[in-house]
Design an enzyme around this catalytic site. Sequence first.
Site, PDB file in Angstrom:
ATOM      1  N   HIS A  71     -59.817   0.228  30.736  1.00 42.06           N
ATOM      2  CA  HIS A  71     -60.358  -0.894  31.748  1.00 42.06           C
ATOM      3  C   HIS A  71     -60.339  -2.211  30.849  1.00 42.06           C
ATOM      4  CE1 HIS A  71     -61.981   1.220  35.175  1.00 42.06           C
ATOM      5  NE2 HIS A  71     -62.064   2.383  34.226  1.00 42.06           N
ATOM      6  N   LEU A 149     -57.124   0.923  18.796  1.00 36.41           N
ATOM      7  CA  LEU A 149     -58.560   0.633  18.749  1.00 36.41           C
ATOM      8  C   LEU A 149     -58.905  -0.777  18.409  1.00 36.41           C
ATOM      9  CD1 LEU A 149     -59.698   0.654  15.639  1.00 36.41           C
ATOM     10  CD2 LEU A 149     -58.985   3.272  15.704  1.00 36.41           C
ATOM     11  N   CYS A 166     -64.884  -1.692  29.269  1.00 34.01           N
ATOM     12  CA  CYS A 166     -64.413  -0.384  29.395  1.00 34.01           C
ATOM     13  C   CYS A 166     -64.654   0.147  30.793  1.00 34.01           C
ATOM     14  CB  CYS A 166     -64.836   0.520  28.078  1.00 34.01           C
ATOM     15  SG  CYS A 166     -64.439  -0.166  26.569  1.00 34.01           S
TER      16      CYS A 166
END
EC number: 2.3.1.181
Length: 216
Positions: A71, A149, A166
């Site tokens: 997301h 990441l 997220c």
Amino acid sequence: MNKVNFRILGLQKYQDIYYIMQKFITCLKKNNINEIWLLEHYPVFTQGNSDNFNKKYIFNIPVVKTDRGGHMTFHGPGQKIIYFLLNIKNLNIKISKLIFYLENIIISTLSYFKINSYSIKNSPGVYVDKKKICSIGLRIKDGYSLHGLALNVDMDLYPFSHIHPCGDKNIKMTQIRDLISNINLEKLNTQIINNCKKFLMMNNFEINFLNSIKIF
């Protein structure tokens, strides 16, 4: 012999890196090279393929649609971005195992700084005291991983308050600066690189360190 290039790229515009990443896969396939990029981004919100948000800006910060999983999240200066362009087919790494490795790269790195962190099943990322310190979003294309990441180091966390990080409205964010008094960025980079080599089993690879990028 397998090869990996570590690129230390500094502060970069997200849209530029995203474009290069998409084009880079063809280059990597031709040359059988793995790439790990360490950088930071100018302020930007990025949408994963699970989001349907239609605005182009949030409080004058651009919103960029991407092809990664997950997301919406926020990137900004003081956040360590690590992109993994890896031939996971050659390396025999499944996506679930790759996420596990990435989480452990950060958990081990934070442990060096005496920060106790952990992962949560079915919620990719790394957490400290029920707050998220590292987000993970990936895509697999032509046998290669893309994206990676984002580790919160010493940044402005306020923009996260404008979104559900997220996709979870209950997630609170934290960062290294809030957990220890002194952050040695050189040691942080060294620990990240060493743990990348360890958990991705790259100690016997041909390793190069670069500070620029181009499509070849």
